[in-house]
Design a protein around this motif. Structure first.
Motif, PDB file in Angstrom:
ATOM      1  N   ARG A  77      -2.463  -8.522  15.212  1.00  0.00           N
ATOM      2  CA  ARG A  77      -2.470  -7.056  15.111  1.00  0.00           C
ATOM      3  C   ARG A  77      -1.032  -6.594  15.356  1.00  0.00           C
ATOM      4  O   ARG A  77      -0.666  -6.235  16.476  1.00  0.00           O
ATOM      5  N   PRO A  78      -0.207  -6.597  14.297  1.00  0.00           N
ATOM      6  CA  PRO A  78       1.236  -6.430  14.482  1.00  0.00           C
ATOM      7  C   PRO A  78       1.707  -5.007  14.732  1.00  0.00           C
ATOM      8  O   PRO A  78       2.882  -4.803  15.064  1.00  0.00           O
ATOM      9  N   GLY A  79       0.857  -4.013  14.549  1.00  0.00           N
ATOM     10  CA  GLY A  79       1.268  -2.646  14.810  1.00  0.00           C
ATOM     11  C   GLY A  79       2.315  -2.129  13.843  1.00  0.00           C
ATOM     12  O   GLY A  79       3.233  -1.405  14.241  1.00  0.00           O
ATOM     13  N   ILE A  80       2.196  -2.490  12.561  1.00  0.00           N
ATOM     14  CA  ILE A  80       3.124  -2.023  11.538  1.00  0.00           C
ATOM     15  C   ILE A  80       2.335  -1.315  10.446  1.00  0.00           C
ATOM     16  O   ILE A  80       1.107  -1.387  10.395  1.00  0.00           O
ATOM     17  N   ALA A  81       3.045  -0.619   9.563  1.00  0.00           N
ATOM     18  CA  ALA A  81       2.397   0.087   8.464  1.00  0.00           C
ATOM     19  C   ALA A  81       1.767  -0.900   7.490  1.00  0.00           C
ATOM     20  O   ALA A  81       2.233  -2.037   7.349  1.00  0.00           O
ATOM     21  N   ALA A  82       0.721  -0.446   6.796  1.00  0.00           N
ATOM     22  CA  ALA A  82       0.024  -1.318   5.850  1.00  0.00           C
ATOM     23  C   ALA A  82       0.965  -1.850   4.772  1.00  0.00           C
ATOM     24  O   ALA A  82       0.817  -2.984   4.309  1.00  0.00           O
ATOM     25  N   ALA A  83       1.964  -1.053   4.384  1.00  0.00           N
ATOM     26  CA  ALA A  83       2.899  -1.471   3.339  1.00  0.00           C
ATOM     27  C   ALA A  83       3.784  -2.629   3.780  1.00  0.00           C
ATOM     28  O   ALA A  83       4.462  -3.244   2.954  1.00  0.00           O
ATOM     29  N   LEU A  87       5.318  -8.867   5.498  1.00  0.00           N
ATOM     30  CA  LEU A  87       6.198  -9.465   6.509  1.00  0.00           C
ATOM     31  C   LEU A  87       5.484 -10.559   7.294  1.00  0.00           C
ATOM     32  O   LEU A  87       6.104 -11.546   7.704  1.00  0.00           O
ATOM     33  N   VAL A  88       4.181 -10.386   7.505  1.00  0.00           N
ATOM     34  CA  VAL A  88       3.412 -11.387   8.243  1.00  0.00           C
ATOM     35  C   VAL A  88       3.323 -12.680   7.424  1.00  0.00           C
ATOM     36  O   VAL A  88       3.453 -13.787   7.958  1.00  0.00           O
ATOM     37  N   THR A  89       3.114 -12.536   6.109  1.00  0.00           N
ATOM     38  CA  THR A  89       3.099 -13.701   5.225  1.00  0.00           C
ATOM     39  C   THR A  89       4.421 -14.449   5.293  1.00  0.00           C
ATOM     40  O   THR A  89       4.466 -15.678   5.429  1.00  0.00           O
ATOM     41  N   ASN A  90       5.519 -13.695   5.203  1.00  0.00           N
ATOM     42  CA  ASN A  90       6.834 -14.327   5.259  1.00  0.00           C
ATOM     43  C   ASN A  90       7.092 -14.973   6.608  1.00  0.00           C
ATOM     44  O   ASN A  90       7.728 -16.038   6.689  1.00  0.00           O
ATOM     45  N   ALA A 128      -2.606 -13.922   2.982  1.00  0.00           N
ATOM     46  CA  ALA A 128      -2.800 -12.890   4.002  1.00  0.00           C
ATOM     47  C   ALA A 128      -3.827 -11.875   3.514  1.00  0.00           C
ATOM     48  O   ALA A 128      -3.813 -11.466   2.352  1.00  0.00           O
ATOM     49  N   GLU A 129      -4.726 -11.490   4.409  1.00  0.00           N
ATOM     50  CA  GLU A 129      -5.733 -10.476   4.120  1.00  0.00           C
ATOM     51  C   GLU A 129      -5.753  -9.489   5.271  1.00  0.00           C
ATOM     52  O   GLU A 129      -5.661  -9.878   6.437  1.00  0.00           O
ATOM     53  N   SER A 130      -5.870  -8.202   4.935  1.00  0.00           N
ATOM     54  CA  SER A 130      -5.682  -7.149   5.930  1.00  0.00           C
ATOM     55  C   SER A 130      -6.946  -6.347   6.165  1.00  0.00           C
ATOM     56  O   SER A 130      -7.793  -6.210   5.280  1.00  0.00           O
ATOM     57  N   VAL A 131      -7.036  -5.817   7.363  1.00  0.00           N
ATOM     58  CA  VAL A 131      -8.030  -4.802   7.700  1.00  0.00           C
ATOM     59  C   VAL A 131      -7.257  -3.495   7.841  1.00  0.00           C
ATOM     60  O   VAL A 131      -6.405  -3.357   8.720  1.00  0.00           O
ATOM     61  N   VAL A 132      -7.531  -2.530   6.932  1.00  0.00           N
ATOM     62  CA  VAL A 132      -6.731  -1.309   6.843  1.00  0.00           C
ATOM     63  C   VAL A 132      -7.628  -0.097   7.040  1.00  0.00           C
ATOM     64  O   VAL A 132      -8.748  -0.048   6.516  1.00  0.00           O
ATOM     65  N   ALA A 133      -7.118   0.883   7.795  1.00  0.00           N
ATOM     66  CA  ALA A 133      -7.790   2.170   7.942  1.00  0.00           C
ATOM     67  C   ALA A 133      -6.792   3.246   7.545  1.00  0.00           C
ATOM     68  O   ALA A 133      -5.820   3.498   8.272  1.00  0.00           O
ATOM     69  N   GLY A 134      -6.996   3.858   6.376  1.00  0.00           N
ATOM     70  CA  GLY A 134      -6.017   4.800   5.853  1.00  0.00           C
ATOM     71  C   GLY A 134      -4.733   4.068   5.543  1.00  0.00           C
ATOM     72  O   GLY A 134      -4.739   3.096   4.788  1.00  0.00           O
ATOM     73  N   ASP A 135      -3.608   4.520   6.124  1.00  0.00           N
ATOM     74  CA  ASP A 135      -2.351   3.802   5.938  1.00  0.00           C
ATOM     75  C   ASP A 135      -2.015   2.947   7.159  1.00  0.00           C
ATOM     76  O   ASP A 135      -0.910   2.436   7.292  1.00  0.00           O
ATOM     77  N   ARG A 136      -3.004   2.780   8.034  1.00  0.00           N
ATOM     78  CA  ARG A 136      -2.792   2.033   9.271  1.00  0.00           C
ATOM     79  C   ARG A 136      -3.321   0.615   9.133  1.00  0.00           C
ATOM     80  O   ARG A 136      -4.429   0.387   8.659  1.00  0.00           O
ATOM     81  N   GLU A 235      12.840  -4.757   0.350  1.00  0.00           N
ATOM     82  CA  GLU A 235      12.379  -4.677   1.737  1.00  0.00           C
ATOM     83  C   GLU A 235      10.867  -4.722   1.856  1.00  0.00           C
ATOM     84  O   GLU A 235      10.320  -4.950   2.946  1.00  0.00           O
ATOM     85  N   ARG A 236      10.155  -4.521   0.749  1.00  0.00           N
ATOM     86  CA  ARG A 236       8.699  -4.602   0.767  1.00  0.00           C
ATOM     87  C   ARG A 236       8.188  -5.922   0.207  1.00  0.00           C
ATOM     88  O   ARG A 236       7.007  -6.085  -0.062  1.00  0.00           O
ATOM     89  N   GLY A 237       9.086  -6.868  -0.011  1.00  0.00           N
ATOM     90  CA  GLY A 237       8.689  -8.198  -0.454  1.00  0.00           C
ATOM     91  C   GLY A 237       8.511  -8.357  -1.938  1.00  0.00           C
ATOM     92  O   GLY A 237       8.141  -9.435  -2.410  1.00  0.00           O
ATOM     93  N   ALA A 238       8.781  -7.298  -2.717  1.00  0.00           N
ATOM     94  CA  ALA A 238       8.649  -7.390  -4.169  1.00  0.00           C
ATOM     95  C   ALA A 238       9.786  -8.230  -4.741  1.00  0.00           C
ATOM     96  O   ALA A 238      10.899  -8.264  -4.189  1.00  0.00           O
ATOM     97  N   LEU A 239       9.510  -8.902  -5.850  1.00  0.00           N
ATOM     98  CA  LEU A 239      10.516  -9.682  -6.552  1.00  0.00           C
ATOM     99  C   LEU A 239      11.285  -8.753  -7.485  1.00  0.00           C
ATOM    100  O   LEU A 239      10.687  -8.055  -8.310  1.00  0.00           O
TER     101      LEU A 239
END
Length: 262
Positions: A77-83, A87-90, A128-136, A235-239
Motif C-alpha cells: 500500500r504505497p500511498g501514491i496516486a493511481a497513475a 513505479l511499483v512494477t519497476n 502488477a494489479e491495483s485496487v483503486v478507489a477514484g484516483d486513489r 515519468e509515468r513509465g510510457a515508452l
C-alpha cells in the motif's frame, strides 16, 4: 484453485515483508488481490512452488514446472496516486535485476514494459494489479515469475525463454534469491513517496533498460503495429518513440539490424 494451506509454511519476516510459502495455488496475484480487498495489511508476500493458473499480461497463461521458478506476489500500500502504479512494477523489476547480479552474477535487462531478459530471452515477467478507489491507489499487488531451474519455462516458450541456472552455471537457492529481491525492492519502495525517490527509480529503469536505443516493433492494444526507435521512458513509465509518440500499453519485439546483430 485455492492454495493448499495445509502445506503452507510461514517464513516470518524477510526484509520487512511477511512471507508465506505454499506448495500450490492458482495464482499468487489473485490470492493477494482478494486479501487486499478484504483490508489485509501491507507488505505481505505469498510464494508458491507451483501455480496452476499463473497469469501474464493481457490474461495470458504461464505454467512452470513445480519448484522450477521463483513465483511470488507482494501486497503493498504505497500511498501514491493511481497513475504512479507503474513505479511499483519497476521497483520489483529493479530489485530482481540487482538480486540476480548479486547472487548469480547475472544482470538481466528490463524489456519494456515488464519482462527481464538475458540476450533477448525471457528470464522473468512482472505483473502488477491495483485496487483503486477514484484516483486513489488503495493497494498494489505485484507478482513475478522468475525462471530458476533448467526447463522452468513451458515447452512452447523453450526457445524464447531462459533460466537463471542456465546462464550462471550454478545452483541458485530460491529462498536466498527471494530475500535478495525483497531487500532491493524495499530499497526502491522506500523513496517512492518522494519526488526525488521516484526520479531515482525511473533513472535506474532507464539505465537497466534492454529496450531503449533499440529498434522495436510495438503491437498496440487495438492490434495495430508501429516500428521505430525506442528513445525514452517518461515519468509515468510510457515508452517514448523517436517521433515523440508515447506508448502506454503494448507488446514490444526487439528488432535486429540487417547484419543480424541486436
Amino acid at each position: 484453485m485455492e492454495r493448499n494451506l495445509d502445506r503452507g509454511v510461514d517464513r516470518g519476516e524477510v526484509a520487512g515483508y511477511r512471507v508465506e510459502w505454499v506448495s500450490e495455488t492458482g495464482s499468487t496475484n489473485a490470492d493477494l488481490l482478494a486479501e487486499a480487498r478484504r483490508g489485509s495489511e501491507t507488505n505481505r508476500v505469498l510464494v508458491a512452488d507451483y501455480q496452476s493458473a499463473g497469469r501474464g499480461r493481457r490474461g495470458r497463461t504461464w505454467e512452470a514446472a513445480p519448484e522450477s521458478s521463483l513465483l511470488f506476489s507482494v501486497l503493498t500500500r504505497p500511498g501514491i496516486a493511481a497513475a504512479m502504479a507503474h513505479l511499483v512494477t519497476n521497483a520489483l523489476a529493479l530489485g530482481a535485476i540487482e538480486a540476480c547480479d548479486s547472487l548469480a552474477g547475472v544482470r538481466p535487462g528490463l524489456k519494456w514494459p515488464n519482462d527481464l531478459v538475458v540476450a533477448d530471452r525471457k528470464l522473468a515477467g512482472v505483473l502488477a494489479e491495483s485496487v483503486v478507489a477514484g484516483d486513489r491507489l488503495e493497494a498494489v499487488v505485484v507478482g513475478m515469475g522468475l525462471n530458476v531451474r533448467t526447463g522452468a519455462a513451458p515447452p512452447e516458450a523453450a526457445e524464447s525463454a531462459v533460466a537463471l541456472e542456465d546462464v550462471c552455471g550454478a545452483i541458485v537457492d530460491r529462498e536466498e534469491l527471494l530475500a535478495g529481491v525483497l531487500a532491493r525492492f524495499s530499497h526502491w519502495m522506500g523513496g517512492i513517496g518522494q519526488q526525488g525517490g521516484r526520479a531515482d527509480l525511473m533513472a535506474a529503469a532507464r539505465r537497466e533498460s534492454a529496450t531503449l536505443g533499440r529498434r522495436v516493433s510495438v503491437e498496440l492494444g487495438d492490434g495495430s503495429v508501429l516500428e521505430g526507435l525506442a528513445q525514452d521512458l517518461d515519468e509515468r513509465g510510457a515508452l517514448v518513440m523517436e517521433d515523440g509518440m508515447r506508448v502506454v500499453v503494448g507488446d514490444v519485439v526487439h528488432l535486429r539490424d540487417q547484419s543480424g546483430s541486436p
